[in-house]
Design a protein around this motif. Structure first.
Motif, short mmCIF file in Angstrom:
data_model
loop_
_atom_site.label_atom_id
_atom_site.label_comp_id
_atom_site.label_asym_id
_atom_site.label_seq_id
_atom_site.Cartn_x
_atom_site.Cartn_y
_atom_site.Cartn_z
N ALA A 1 0.84 -1.20 0.00
CA ALA A 1 0.00 0.00 0.00
C ALA A 1 0.87 1.25 0.00
O ALA A 1 1.67 1.45 0.92
N PRO A 2 0.76 2.13 -1.01
CA PRO A 2 1.56 3.36 -1.05
C PRO A 2 1.39 4.21 0.21
O PRO A 2 2.36 4.81 0.69
N ALA A 3 0.18 4.29 0.75
CA ALA A 3 -0.05 5.12 1.93
C ALA A 3 0.72 4.61 3.14
O ALA A 3 1.21 5.40 3.96
N VAL A 4 0.84 3.29 3.26
CA VAL A 4 1.60 2.71 4.37
C VAL A 4 3.08 3.04 4.22
O VAL A 4 3.76 3.43 5.18
N TRP A 5 3.60 2.93 3.00
CA TRP A 5 5.01 3.26 2.77
C TRP A 5 5.27 4.74 2.97
O TRP A 5 6.34 5.14 3.45
N GLU A 6 4.30 5.57 2.64
CA GLU A 6 4.46 7.00 2.88
C GLU A 6 4.57 7.28 4.37
O GLU A 6 5.37 8.12 4.80
N ALA A 7 3.77 6.57 5.17
CA ALA A 7 3.85 6.72 6.62
C ALA A 7 5.19 6.22 7.15
O ALA A 7 5.80 6.84 8.03
N LEU A 8 5.66 5.09 6.62
CA LEU A 8 6.95 4.54 7.03
C LEU A 8 8.10 5.49 6.67
O LEU A 8 9.06 5.65 7.43
N LEU A 9 8.01 6.11 5.50
CA LEU A 9 9.08 6.99 5.02
C LEU A 9 9.27 8.20 5.92
O LEU A 9 10.38 8.73 6.03
N GLU A 10 8.24 8.60 6.62
CA GLU A 10 8.29 9.81 7.44
C GLU A 10 9.45 9.77 8.44
O GLU A 10 10.14 10.75 8.65
N ASP A 11 9.66 8.62 9.07
CA ASP A 11 10.73 8.48 10.07
C ASP A 11 11.64 7.30 9.75
O ASP A 11 12.26 6.73 10.65
N MET A 12 11.75 6.95 8.49
CA MET A 12 12.54 5.78 8.11
C MET A 12 14.04 6.06 8.27
O MET A 12 14.54 7.09 7.82
#
Length: 564
Positions: free
Chosen positions: A289-300
């Protein structure tokens, strides 16, 4: 003839006596590489040529930085690993505390592409050293084993040489006791098990002592009582005392528990964003899911971001002109963040080669690379090197492009020594104003060729270019002989090689001294070793020759200090 003369030293040519020149067969100035230079301690390399053996401390450095995975063209991985391990043990037995200090220094500074060799060497020190060495090794475990996976590797490696003694147990317990409680909870979530070991196993074996209700609850959860992250969060809430600061650990683990059970994508995004949960905490069904990866990227973390560029592109998060692509490019341009994350140049090189290729090394996954990401990776490569400042000298950078360099691989990267050498060439090309870059192999036409590598070329272009160069045997004397014949005025030669030279009629060290005599320039030689073997072409008795470990993040600074 006079009595006692050796008639074999006199020949008659058309009635005239001539004296045989024995120096053609025995000379300190010109000796075939298939023979040792007279009166030196040269040894045969794996290709049959004669070179110098590096000392065990240099061998330790090479192993810590380059590892021995994949072996080389002339020696198998197992044999190379055994040789390196024996050299590490000799260092430990000679000066164990110095060996441990070096292991910690290389690991902590991020000078190696992988931490595995340092962990293995530390396990050897904890097993084969005397009591002070073992104590130093155990004390260094938290410094070298900074994450859960590192600790699992250390336990696996140490168990190959020793049992669970008191020192071993205390070292593992100290790892759990010394880590802040919130970070310990994060480690328990992110790195749950590796190498057949889990936190539950290690906590039960080492019996760490908790100093707070939060740590006690985390350790009890990892030991298996109570079971499950939800039960852990409840236990923390009930055991928290007034003097124990609210650090959010209970909320983190409660969020982890909720994440495992939810069926709502919006809640997954909310939990990841609110509690900075890592990718490993997210059930696999949400990782498309792109939205999940976007959330992960925030503090990755930086290293995780570099590893997951292809996945984020494949799911559609990273796209041309997207906000996510802009964020990634900005992160890759942050020198301080790259330094703090200990991102190694090799990790960036591998990421660029894989990402720009649009296809995974393993598997069938494909993606369309985003140009801004490729450019950002290219720029990040130079930021990973420490103090890459110009020497102000005239340099010949000579790349060994022989067959053995194409068959030697650095660590588990899948990158050949030849490709890594090309990347080092770009560092020099972008740093030094006066330089020439050549490639060399063995004898015959095209043995030395100027390489069309310019500072404006991108990293993946250079690696592709050198990977398709013709190659033959190895003659590391050719750069100096070529410079002498072409009347090149050089202050220094940088030879990137695996030191498996054998094909020449003169040794590299002799060719350098000949160049010095012919030109009157006190030229220096830096040898960048691209494999962790036991050999070098640099004469240890000549102060103008230096042996370095190739693809060390500190190499540019070392070269600058030596040449300048």
């Amino acid at each position: 003839m006079f009595p006692g003369d050796d008639s074999s030293s006199t020949r008659f040519v058309r009635g005239e006596a001539t004296v045989t020149d024995y120096t053609k067969h025995f000379s300190e100035r010109q000796t075939p590489q298939s023979e040792p230079i007279p009166f030196t301690a040269q040894v045969p390399n794996s290709a049959g040529g004669f070179v110098w053996a590096v000392n065990d401390w240099t061998r330790l450095d090479r192993f810590l930085i380059l590892g021995s995975e994949g072996g080389s063209y002339y020696i198998a991985e197992r044999a190379l690993t055994v040789e390196n391990a024996e050299a590490v043990v000799r260092c430990i037995q000679a000066d164990g505390r110095r060996a441990v200090a070096r292991i910690v220094e290389v690991s902590r500074a991020g000078r190696a592409p992988k931490n595995d060799p340092a962990i293995f060497a530390l396990a050897l020190a904890a097993s084969k050293g005397d009591l002070p060495t073992r104590q130093a090794a155990f004390a260094a475990v938290p410094e070298v084993c900074r994450i859960g996976t590192h600790l699992f590797h250390f336990v696996r490696d140490a168990q190959a040489f020793r049992g669970w003694g008191g020192g071993f147990k205390r070292a593992v317990a100290h790892w759990y006791e010394s880590m802040p409680a919130d970070r310990l909870a994060y480690q328990a979530i992110k790195y749950q098990q590796r190498d057949g070991w889990s936190h539950r196993d290690l906590v039960r074996l080492s019996h760490p002592t908790p100093d707070s209700p939060v740590r006690e609850a985390v350790l009890r959860w990892r030991a298996g009582a109570p079971r499950g992250p939800k039960a852990l969060a409840e236990r923390i809430r009930h055991r928290r005392r007034e003097l124990c600061p609210a650090d959010g650990t209970d909320a983190l683990l409660a969020a982890f528990a909720r994440l495992q059970a939810t069926t709502d994508e919006a809640e997954v995004v909310r939990l990841v964003t609110s509690h900075r949960l890592p990718r490993e905490a997210v059930p696999s069904q949400w990782l498309t899911a792109p939205a999940v990866w976007e959330a992960l990227l925030e503090d990755m973390p930086m290293t995780a971001m570099v590893r997951n560029l292809a996945t984020m592109t494949r799911v559609g998060l990273l796209a041309p002109l997207s906000a996510a692509a802009k964020k990634v490019a900005e992160e890759l341009a942050d020198r301080e963040r790259i330094r703090t994350a200990r991102v190694h140049p090799l990790a960036i090189l591998l990421a660029l080669r894989t990402y720009a290729g649009g296809r995974g090394i393993r598997g069938q996954n494909t993606w369309t690379p985003v140009q801004s990401i490729c450019d950002a990776l290219d720029g990040a490569f130079y930021l990973t090197f420490e103090n890459a400042e110009a020497t102000g000298k005239r340099l010949v950078l000579a790349l060994d492009v022989s067959g053995s360099m194409g068959a030697a691989f650095i660590g588990q990267s899948g990158l050949s020594a030849r490709e890594a050498a090309a990347a080092m060439a770009l560092v020099i090309a972008n740093t030094e104003r006066e330089h020439v870059i050549i490639g060399f192999t063995g004898g015959g036409p095209g043995a030395v060729s100027p390489l069309a590598i310019t500072p404006k070329m991108r990293l993946d272009q250079v690696t592709s270019y050198t990977a398709h160069l013709p190659f033959g045997g190895t003659d590391c004397a050719l750069p100096m002989l070529w410079a002498e014949a072409q009347r090149i005025q050089a202050d220094g030669f940088l030879i990137v090689t695996d030191s498996e030279t054998w094909a020449g009629s003169i040794h590299p060290s002799q060719a350098l001294r000949q160049y010095r005599r012919t030109t009157g320039i006190p030229a220096k030689l830096v040898v960048l070793a691209m494999t962790s073997n036991n050999f070098t072409i640099a004469d240890p008795q000549d102060a103008g020759m230096m042996d370095c470990v190739g693809f060390d993040a500190a190499v540019p600074a070392v070269i600058r200090d030596f040449l300048a």
